[in-house]
Enzyme design. Structure first.
Site, PDB file in Angstrom:
ATOM      1  N   GLU A  86       0.825  -1.218   0.000  1.00 31.47           N
ATOM      2  CA  GLU A  86       0.000   0.000   0.000  1.00 31.47           C
ATOM      3  C   GLU A  86       0.857   1.266   0.000  1.00 31.47           C
ATOM      4  OE1 GLU A  86      -0.298  -2.635   1.923  1.00 31.47           O
ATOM      5  OE2 GLU A  86      -2.360  -2.993   2.586  1.00 31.47           O
ATOM      6  N   LYS A 130      24.107   0.234   0.704  1.00 31.64           N
ATOM      7  CA  LYS A 130      23.469  -0.931   1.327  1.00 31.64           C
ATOM      8  C   LYS A 130      23.615  -0.871   2.842  1.00 31.64           C
ATOM      9  CE  LYS A 130      22.832  -3.804  -2.449  1.00 31.64           C
ATOM     10  NZ  LYS A 130      22.686  -5.114  -3.014  1.00 31.64           N
ATOM     11  N   SER A 167      24.609  -7.111 -19.986  1.00 30.16           N
ATOM     12  CA  SER A 167      23.231  -6.836 -20.396  1.00 30.16           C
ATOM     13  C   SER A 167      23.161  -5.634 -21.327  1.00 30.16           C
ATOM     14  CB  SER A 167      22.354  -6.593 -19.174  1.00 30.16           C
ATOM     15  OG  SER A 167      22.817  -5.491 -18.449  1.00 30.16           O
ATOM     16  N   GLU A 180      29.556  -7.323  -0.418  1.00 28.91           N
ATOM     17  CA  GLU A 180      28.429  -7.067   0.490  1.00 28.91           C
ATOM     18  C   GLU A 180      28.030  -8.317   1.278  1.00 28.91           C
ATOM     19  OE1 GLU A 180      25.623  -5.986  -2.645  1.00 28.91           O
ATOM     20  OE2 GLU A 180      24.225  -7.440  -1.812  1.00 28.91           O
ATOM     21  N   HIS A 215      33.161  -9.984 -12.791  1.00 26.50           N
ATOM     22  CA  HIS A 215      32.742  -8.588 -12.709  1.00 26.50           C
ATOM     23  C   HIS A 215      32.234  -8.287 -11.307  1.00 26.50           C
ATOM     24  CE1 HIS A 215      30.734  -4.806 -13.341  1.00 26.50           C
ATOM     25  NE2 HIS A 215      29.616  -5.332 -12.887  1.00 26.50           N
ATOM     26  N   GLU A 229      33.953  -1.314 -11.068  1.00 27.96           N
ATOM     27  CA  GLU A 229      33.449   0.047 -11.071  1.00 27.96           C
ATOM     28  C   GLU A 229      34.652   0.926 -10.721  1.00 27.96           C
ATOM     29  OE1 GLU A 229      31.371   3.464  -9.912  1.00 27.96           O
ATOM     30  OE2 GLU A 229      32.610   2.420  -8.489  1.00 27.96           O
ATOM     31  N   HIS A 257      24.997   4.379 -14.472  1.00 27.65           N
ATOM     32  CA  HIS A 257      23.829   4.779 -13.682  1.00 27.65           C
ATOM     33  C   HIS A 257      23.306   6.145 -14.095  1.00 27.65           C
ATOM     34  CE1 HIS A 257      26.064   1.858 -11.252  1.00 27.65           C
ATOM     35  NE2 HIS A 257      24.857   1.357 -11.108  1.00 27.65           N
TER      36      HIS A 257
HETATM   37  N1  GLN Z   1      26.078  -9.132 -16.242  1.00 27.37           N
HETATM   38  C1  GLN Z   1      25.249  -8.281 -15.470  1.00 27.37           C
HETATM   39  C2  GLN Z   1      24.689  -7.185 -16.346  1.00 27.37           C
HETATM   40  O1  GLN Z   1      25.347  -6.761 -17.226  1.00 27.37           O
HETATM   41  C3  GLN Z   1      25.990  -7.698 -14.311  1.00 27.37           C
HETATM   42  C4  GLN Z   1      25.125  -6.812 -13.460  1.00 27.37           C
HETATM   43  C5  GLN Z   1      25.737  -6.409 -12.152  1.00 27.37           C
HETATM   44  O2  GLN Z   1      26.917  -6.481 -11.981  1.00 27.37           O
HETATM   45  N2  GLN Z   1      24.948  -6.005 -11.205  1.00 27.37           N
HETATM   46  O3  GLN Z   1      23.603  -6.700 -16.141  1.00 27.37           O
HETATM   47 ZN    ZN Z   2      28.034  -4.386 -12.040  1.00 26.63          ZN
END
Ligand code: GLN
Ligand code: ZN
Length: 739
Positions: A16, A112, A409, A581, A617, A641, A670
């Site tokens: 909700e 997080k 992706s 994490e 990765h 990153e 992002h």
């Molecule tokens: N292989 C994933 C993608 O490209 C990796 C995503 C991630 O590291 N959170 O979306």
């Molecule tokens: Zn990533």
């Protein structure tokens, strides 16, 4: 024996709050309407707690967006930029949470919350600009509870945790603020109606290794708060870890109760009680607030009995381990689950009943042994050292200097999502779905070829989520219908549930990757999600150590990898964005964690040929402390990153003599901003200051699934242009050097 929970989910059993918030943001609902929803949800949670038989209802746990943000407001420590233009309190609040496109404010960053998947807003107290503290939020919950004749407990995030997780500006040593914060907490407590006799101050930071300054300021600050509370009972609340390292500040705080998360204790409970000051009671968090399984009542009661025997029953309280925020609302909303499985589960509502009934539960005799010891699969590896693999792979792949690639992706368009929905609803059949996904893959390959990318990916259009997709294709996982858990603000996730042995009974990614590879002569990179990440983003079983579950997943992924290799896929990437994490908060067990995590990673890769290139990765940009473990993964290439540190993260790699390939994320996916080729060339130059050109890979810093196609293509085009430019420059220099 008194009983209580540390907090109830704010979002509501039918989400909700999510819908009310989103309507409010869209201008479809007024603030009054939003507040009405909030009040209804609070009253509903009070009713559940009371009906379950808990001694208190918890207030102060409800939040419109996030409790760290609420605390910022309470303390009057908003960054100046969010208070301009006479914004109302609520406008400032949501501007900090979400930004404000109209007025061009960015949101505060999110991180997080300890080792959970919940994200909090990182406060940025501005010491040169203070506002009046504001206790309305805090007191309104208490007042509401009293008005409806409930017995309230007030919950606040403590000053040390608030500061530890904040980024104050204009101050060198943030711990100098502790005293001032303590004053405000004193005022807050004095503000509470007298009927509120129990106060929960949450200091989960005690479960971590605290900075020296934090330690030093902790005791005086909490003593002050305790004094202000006069005869109200104050509970120092820890969770998610084992706070024994910080026992001194706990014992010296003067607090009346210490709350311990019994599901995370690693030391013998007796170690705590032997030194416990005589005035202190223990709130025993025996019902796991972060999982979905019913509590082993006999075992939990055994702990309560043991404490009662040692301390006397009146010095023991029964509680949830942490706030129930981290588990779904109500198992009764699951209609499709296998009955036997459903019978083993307890969500937030059911956990209230467990906590309330434990004090009078009649325990059968139990032994305290936790779980069965697991079979350990040893790594059998023929894989040669990196130096040898490197030559073999270079010959096979024949890649240029500064090879370009992506993280996996490509944009997950509305169209792809609707395909999945249609398949689920039976509007299209498997065949139609498969051919539509193949079309997406085909398009992804054409785009990459046109862009001139060197190592291609299929683009992951078949994956709703990188963890869930693997769960759906492995045995031992099940999925909830309404098992929503707040991730941040109005966003919720529905994690998969690992309930049984994980096994691979059929190929997972093989079909898609093979199809993609058939469309090009360029090397194809298969993308798998690693065991730690799959497990971390799922609800775990509790009858088995987590490393055994990782191992089962690793073995499934090893089978998948071997079949990919056999199908001629030359590169396999194993994503472990949760590698850091998932690390336990307790320093003493971190080494063991990394041993297990690394072993499971290598369980997958060790069976592969030298000629198969292994990538990994991680969405992470602080590697210093974990470098030895990163090295032990023995991957051929790691992509990370890097933008946020301006490539400074590469220093860790340089210092540690990291020899294999590194793809330092060249731009931030992002943001929708398109970086120019010039800018990206400068970034590459910066990379080359730290690592040699032979090691460098060129890629964005994460997957592109949340981006649109237009921006994706432009950014990638600029990335390839920059790589080619820099490649040319390096080769020219080399020639000069030789000539
Ligand atoms: N292989 C994933 C993608 O490209 C990796 C995503 C991630 O590291 N959170 O979306
Ligand atoms: Zn990533």
């Amino acid at each position: 024996m008194l009983s209580h929970i540390l907090g109830f989910p704010s979002i509501g059993s039918e989400r909700e709050l999510k819908f009310a918030l989103e309507d409010f943001w869209a201008g479809k609902k007024s603030l009054t309407e939003l507040e009405k929803t909030a009040e209804k949800l609070k009253l509903e949670s009070f009713r559940i707690q009371k009906e379950a038989g808990l001694s208190y209802v918890t207030t102060g746990d409800f939040s419109f967006y996030d409790r760290m943000l609420d605390t910022t407001l309470m303390l009057g420590m908003l960054p100046r930029r969010y208070t301009f233009n006479n914004l109302s309190k609520m406008e400032s609040y949501f501007a900090m949470a979400r930004g404000d496109a109209l007025r061009n404010f960015q949101a505060l960053p999110m991180k997080k919350w300890f080792n959970t998947n919940y994200h909090y807003i990182v406060p940025e107290p501005d010491v040169k600009f203070r506002q009046e503290p504001d206790f309305t939020q805090l007191t309104s919950g208490v007042v509401l509870a009293i008005k409806h004749r409930y017995r309230p407990k007030a919950a606040l995030i403590g000053p040390a945790t608030f500061l530890a997780l904040s980024n104050p500006v204009w101050i060198k040593n943030k711990w100098e603020l502790m005293d001032e914060l303590a004053e405000i907490y004193c005022a807050a407590i004095k503000h509470l109606p007298a009927e509120c006799s129990f106060i929960q101050i949450e200091e989960p930071i005690l479960s971590t290794e605290m900075e020296k300054e934090a330690w030093l300021s902790f005791i005086p600050a909490h003593r002050k708060i305790k004094d202000a509370a006069s005869d109200r009972k104050l509970m120092l609340t820890t969770y998610f870890g084992d706070p024994l390292l910080n026992a001194t500040p706990i014992y010296d705080s003067g607090y009346d109760v210490i709350h311990l998360d019994m599901t995370s204790l690693k030391h013998d409970l007796k170690d705590y009680i032997s030194e416990l000051p005589a005035h202190m009671s223990v709130s025993a968090g025996v019902v796991n607030g972060r999982n979905i399984w019913k509590t082993d009542m006999d075992k939990a009661k055994g702990i309560l009995d043991m404490l009662s025997n040692k301390l006397g029953e009146d010095r023991v309280l029964c509680a949830s381990s942490c706030s129930l925020l981290h588990c779904p609302a109500d198992i009764r909303n699951e209609h499709k689950l296998d009955e036997k499985l459903k019978n083993k589960m307890a969500f937030a509502v059911q956990k209230c009943y467990e906590v309330a009934s434990l004090p009078t539960h009649k325990a059968a005799e139990t032994d305290f042994s936790t779980s069965t010891s697991a079979v350990r699969t040893e790594i059998t590896s023929d894989r040669s050292p990196y130096a040898i693999r490197k030559t073999i792979q270079a010959e096979k792949l024949n890649l240029p200097l500064l090879p370009t690639t992506t993280i996996g992706s490509f944009p997950q368009t509305q169209q792809i999502r609707s395909l999945r929905r249609k398949l689920k609803n039976g509007e299209i059949n498997e065949d139609a779905y498969e051919s539509a996904i193949k079309q997406e893959i085909y398009a992804n390959i054409q785009h990459q070829l046109k862009l001139g990318i060197d190592v291609l990916v299929h683009g992951e259009p078949e994956r709703n989520d990188m963890a869930e997709y693997f769960g759906e294709n492995l045995d031992g996982f099940c999925f909830l219908e309404n098992g929503w858990v707040q991730s941040f603000g109005s966003r919720c996730v529905k994690p998969p549930v690992i309930y049984g042995d994980v096994k691979r009974t059929k190929p997972i990614t093989l079909k898609w990757t093979k199809y993609a590879a058939s469309l090009t002569d360029k090397p194809m990179k298969a993308i798998l999600t690693g065991p730690v990440t799959i497990a971390k983003w799922s609800f775990m079983r509790e009858d088995m150590p987590q490393e055994t579950v990782w191992e089962q997943i690793a073995i499934a992924l090893r089978e998948e990898s071997l079949e990919l290799e056999e199908a001629g896929i030359p590169i396999i990437q194993i994503d472990e964005p949760a590698f850091v994490e998932a690390m336990p908060l307790d320093k003493n067990i971190q080494e063991q964690y990394f041993d297990d995590a690394v072993r499971c990673f290598r369980l997958i890769t060790s069976a592969l040929k030298d000629s198969t290139q292994v990538h990994t990765h991680m969405c992470y940009s602080e590697f210093d402390s974990i470098m030895p473990h990163i090295k032990r993964l023995d991957a051929d290439v790691i992509s990370i990153e890097a933008g946020r540190s301006g490539m400074g993260v590469l220093n860790s790699f340089k210092r540690n003599g990291y020899e294999s390939g590194i793809g330092a994320g060249l731009y931030d996916i992002h943001s929708s901003r398109i970086p120019t080729a010039t800018e990206l060339s400068v970034s590459i130059e910066r990379i080359l200051r730290y690592i040699s050109a032979e090691q460098v890979w060129i890629n964005p810093d994460c997957g592109l699934k949340t981006r649109g196609w237009g921006e994706t293509l432009s950014a990638l085009q600029n990335m390839v242009t920059a790589a080619i430019l820099m490649r040319g420059r390096i080769e020219k220099n080399d020639e000069k050097a030789i000539g």
